[in-house]
Design an enzyme around this catalytic site. Structure first.
Site, PDB file in Angstrom:
ATOM      1  N   LYS A  78       6.832   3.917   0.641  1.00  0.00           N
ATOM      2  CA  LYS A  78       7.991   4.755   0.946  1.00  0.00           C
ATOM      3  C   LYS A  78       7.844   5.574   2.228  1.00  0.00           C
ATOM      4  CE  LYS A  78       7.536   6.268  -3.291  1.00  0.00           C
ATOM      5  NZ  LYS A  78       6.994   5.118  -4.030  1.00  0.00           N
TER       6      LYS A  78
ATOM      7  N   GLY B 109      -1.496   2.661 -14.738  1.00  0.00           N
ATOM      8  CA  GLY B 109      -1.021   2.236 -13.418  1.00  0.00           C
ATOM      9  C   GLY B 109       0.353   2.764 -13.061  1.00  0.00           C
TER      10      GLY B 109
ATOM     11  N   LYS C 176      12.361   9.319  -2.546  1.00  0.00           N
ATOM     12  CA  LYS C 176      13.307   8.328  -3.048  1.00  0.00           C
ATOM     13  C   LYS C 176      14.752   8.778  -2.875  1.00  0.00           C
ATOM     14  CE  LYS C 176      10.152   6.294  -6.466  1.00  0.00           C
ATOM     15  NZ  LYS C 176       9.869   6.035  -7.892  1.00  0.00           N
TER      16      LYS C 176
ATOM     17  N   THR D 288       0.828  -1.202   0.000  1.00  0.00           N
ATOM     18  CA  THR D 288       0.000   0.000   0.000  1.00  0.00           C
ATOM     19  C   THR D 288       0.869   1.260   0.000  1.00  0.00           C
ATOM     20  OG1 THR D 288      -0.109   0.345   2.404  1.00  0.00           O
ATOM     21  CG2 THR D 288      -1.575  -1.322   1.478  1.00  0.00           C
TER      22      THR D 288
ATOM     23  N   LEU E 179      14.049  -2.497  -9.938  1.00  0.00           N
ATOM     24  CA  LEU E 179      15.492  -2.309 -10.171  1.00  0.00           C
ATOM     25  C   LEU E 179      16.291  -2.472  -8.877  1.00  0.00           C
ATOM     26  CD1 LEU E 179      15.476   0.805 -12.549  1.00  0.00           C
ATOM     27  CD2 LEU E 179      15.743  -1.607 -13.161  1.00  0.00           C
TER      28      LEU E 179
END
Length: 815
Positions: free
Chosen positions: A579, A664, A682, A555, A613
């Protein structure tokens, strides 16, 4: 002669008794046979329950007595022809009348002595045996009922039962010299004491009865029939992958039975050891299978560990104090008290400093033992030389058992390492000088996890079981479940990983299955699940307490990320694409890392930065190998890269954003992506992985959206303002087009400073040809000062994000 014994589960119904009769008849074709029978399934428990009810003046014991009477009379009617029922019905009713009289006495006196308890508990075997004996007679078999109370003699010492072997063997030998039959029917469990008063051999004593007859008659083998295929590597009700053992030694069987293996009553081996009489444990319902042979240790047995077992009805007693150190005879006094009170010690451990002694005793003897010891050492306690005995509850003993363990180095290390890796705390350890048994005391709540962990370590094809609890089953979550299902066999065959999903949740419903959720039908099952609740989800994970548990968060919820600490503090690993936790305050980020280390759990979040990645993994490897990161340049938003690769100023900018949403690539609230907050999070995570102590507000952001659009609270208002600001977006695009450059949303970290913003880059730049939703990261380091280490690939989309989460799960499995 062959001696057989059938347990209560084999006699639970007339149909099962008929099945037993067929097995007995096969043996009769080869030799004379003696068969020991337990009570009908569940009867002994009922007999004792009725006694307890009567002692409390509870008249409901009469109802239960009537039910048991009907059960036995019904068995007579189903097994014996009508014309032959009169005699046996009379015998059964006579025994039931005696039983009723005993209960009436207990009821009137409001007292239940241990002697009376022994007497009433043996009626089940007497009733079952006389019924079955009559059944065999009516089958035309030359059978004889043998009342074991007339042959087996016990000595009752301090309420403990001990067999008088010499007198018992003389009685049995004399009886069989004087009597002749093809089949002998013997009630198990019952005996008499030296004064002629009926007694019993203890719960499970029917096995012992068979062994006593086998020993006295010097037979070659005693067969114990039960409802399983023999003795197992572990309790199959707790360890699903446990399997039956083909053969074990007397000593191994003794260790396993004493330490909780309930297939065999512990004293059973005693009458058979000296005469080297084998025992075979067989399944009544699969009589043609070999079962487990218990005999002398076989040279062909190459197992290091034979079985894993446990005892959970124990308590630990601890005594400690400086007054114990260097005092000769202290241990003698301590154990003498227990001997005098007839308390059996299950496990002993003493510190080499002589400062403490720890013992394990049965649950119901712990308080009695404490009082006796405290009384014996009253003076030392008064002068504070030692402390009063403390009792530790909710503990259990687990044990590895095997004859050849002493020949193999490092077994205890493997045992304790496997337990430690699953955060199972060991309270005490004991290992006998024979090295046939390594025992450890652990919390009772960890028994299932411990047994499965050790079974996986010592008995299964080298593999590791991962148990997943997944919240969030939308785009990413559903793709992950599909990948797990597809790769199930591959993981087992190539990586030796068994991955099972035990919990699923979305925002409305949650679903649990301790045996694993069927990934072919999870959607329908989840719709029929219980109401979603984050606290209950966590509670359920803890209740299951499975080894290698992993909580997976698919989520973007701050509420769910707030639970990570609880999971990690309970040794449950966390894998997340969310995150929020890692981009929260540095204090919270650091606490999560510390909790993972402290409690032996993994906290993995590779997908926080680049979907599938290996960006964080690459960075960690660089840092761990001693390289120093000097600069990071990156395009970290697959959604923004898709948007600016797609937008050509021909279609309105908001249409491109709508397309990204539909594919998406963006969050449900696209503002999170377009505002740059997602990219800022990030690069913050990367900065922290580099060792910088930074907060989100330290990231400089160069917005390309208007303040008004960033302040909107819903998508409709946001898209309306994007339409209004279309001229600005066209201007930005045309400015880059005139310079033959491409628009990229770039994140940069250098010298502890991080910046995110929209840039136009020329054709010479590695970012220029970045297409679709791809991400790219350039790592400039002391080892890569001019030509950076580049990680490039798809950085958005449910499929690749799910594969990134999957990869983190595999990392835990390979740990």
């Amino acid at each position: 002669m062959k001696v057989l014994k059938f347990g209560g589960s084999s006699l639970a119904s007339p149909e099962r008794i008929k099945l037993v009769a067929k097995t007995v008849q096969k043996h009769l074709k080869k030799d004379k046979t003696l068969v020991v029978f337990s009570a009908f399934g569940g009867v002994t428990n009922n007999l004792l329950k009725m006694a307890d009810l009567a002692s409390k003046e509870d008249p409901s014991y009469k109802d239960l007595l009537l039910e048991n009477e009907k059960r036995h009379l019904q068995a007579v009617k189903e097994l014996i022809p009508v014309q032959a029922q009169s005699s046996i019905l009379s015998k059964v009713k006579t025994e039931l009348n005696r039983l009723e009289t005993l209960y009436e006495g207990v009821y009137l006196l409001n007292e239940l002595s241990n002697k009376t308890r022994h007497v009433v508990s043996g009626f089940g075997e007497i009733l079952s045996s006389i019924i079955i004996a009559e059944y065999f007679k009516n089958l035309g078999i030359n059978s004889q009922y043998v009342d074991s109370r007339e042959l087996i003699v016990c000595k009752n010492t301090n309420e403990k039962v001990q067999v008088n072997y010499q007198l018992t063997y003389v009685n049995i030998e004399h009886y069989f010299n004087e009597n002749e039959a093809s089949l002998y029917i013997v009630p198990g469990f019952v005996s008499r004491n030296e004064q002629g008063v009926p007694s019993t051999l203890g719960r499970g004593g029917s096995d012992f009865t068979a062994a006593l007859f086998g020993g006295a008659l010097a037979v070659k083998e005693v067969d114990i029939y039960t409802d399983v295929n023999g003795m197992y590597t572990a309790n199959p009700q707790i360890v699903p992958h446990a399997y039956p053992l083909k053969d074990i030694s007397y000593q191994e069987a003794m260790e396993l039975s004493h330490f909780g293996a309930k297939v065999l009553y512990p004293p059973t081996l005693q009458p058979l050891l000296d005469k080297q009489i084998s025992i075979r444990i067989k399944n009544t319902f699969k009589p043609d299978e070999d079962g487990t042979l218990i005999s002398r240790s076989s040279e062909k047995n190459f197992r290091w560990v034979t079985g894993i077992t446990h005892i959970d009805s124990i308590k630990l007693l601890n005594i400690e104090g400086s007054g114990m150190v260097g005092i000769p005879g202290f241990s003698k006094r301590f154990f003498e008290v227990l001997f005098q009170e007839n308390i059996n010690v299950v496990l002993i451990t003493q510190a080499s400093s002589e400062h403490s002694i720890c013992i394990a005793v049965k649950d119901d003897e712990a308080q009695f033992a404490k009082e006796a010891i405290d009384e014996a050492f009253e003076v030392e306690i008064q002068y504070k030389k030692i402390k009063p005995v403390t009792i530790e509850e909710n503990v259990a003993i687990i044990a590895l058992v095997g004859d050849r363990m002493k020949s193999h180095h490092g077994l205890s290390g493997k045992m304790f390492s496997a337990l430690g890796n699953n955060n199972i705390n060991i309270r005490a350890i004991a290992q006998g000088s024979s090295e046939r048994n390594i025992s450890a005391v652990i919390a009772k709540k960890d028994v299932k996890k411990a047994l499965n962990t050790l079974h996986e370590q010592f008995f299964e094809v080298p593999s590791k079981e991962l148990n997943l609890f997944i919240t969030g089953v939308g785009n990413v979550g559903s793709k992950l479940l599909g990948q797990l299902k597809k790769q199930e066999q591959f993981l087992l065959e190539n990586l030796r990983l068994k991955v099972r999903v035990h919990g699923l949740s979305n925002s409305r419903k949650m679903l649990f299955d301790e045996n694993g959720i069927d990934l072919d039908n999870w959607e329908k099952a989840l719709e029929n699940g219980e109401k979603a609740d984050k606290a209950e989800f966590f509670k359920k994970v803890n209740t299951f307490n499975l080894r290698n548990s992993i909580f997976v968060d698919n989520t973007a919820s701050a509420d769910i990320s707030a639970w990570y600490k609880e999971y990690l503090a309970n040794s449950v690993s966390v894998v997340t694409c969310n995150k929020i936790a890692c981009a929260d305050s540095f204090e919270n980020y650091l606490e999560l890392q510390n909790l993972a280390r402290e409690y032996g759990a993994s906290f993995l979040y590779e997908t926080n930065v680049g979907a599938g990645l290996p960006i964080i993994d690459t960075l960690k490897n660089l840092v761990a190998s001693g390289d120093r990161i000097t600069k990071i340049q990156a395009v970290l938003s697959g959604s923004l890269n898709f948007v600016f690769n797609t937008y050509k100023a021909k279609e309105p900018f908001y249409k491109t954003v709508e397309m990204a949403m539909k594919e998406g690539y963006t969050e449900p609230d696209p503002k999170i992506d377009l505002s740059g907050v997602d990219v800022a999070r990030k690069v913050l995570i990367l900065a922290r992985e580099c060792g910088y102590e930074m907060e989100l507000e330290d990231i400089e952001s160069e917005d390309f959206l208007s303040k008004e659009s960033l302040a909107t609270t819903n998508n409709d208002d946001f898209f309306e303002l994007l339409q209004r600001d279309e001229p600005k977006f066209q201007e930005i695009y045309k400015s880059a087009e005139e310079k033959a450059e491409q628009l990229k949303y770039v994140a940069q970290l250098e010298d502890g400073k991080a910046v995110v913003g929209l840039q136009s880059v020329g054709s010479e730049h590695p970012f220029y040809n970045l297409s679709g939703s791809d991400n790219i990261v350039l790592f400039f380091t002391e080892r890569y000062p001019e030509q950076p280490l580049i990680v490039k690939g798809a950085g958005a989309g449910a499929e690749v994000t799910a594969s990134g989460i999957f990869a983190d799960v595999i990392r835990i499995g390979k740990k």
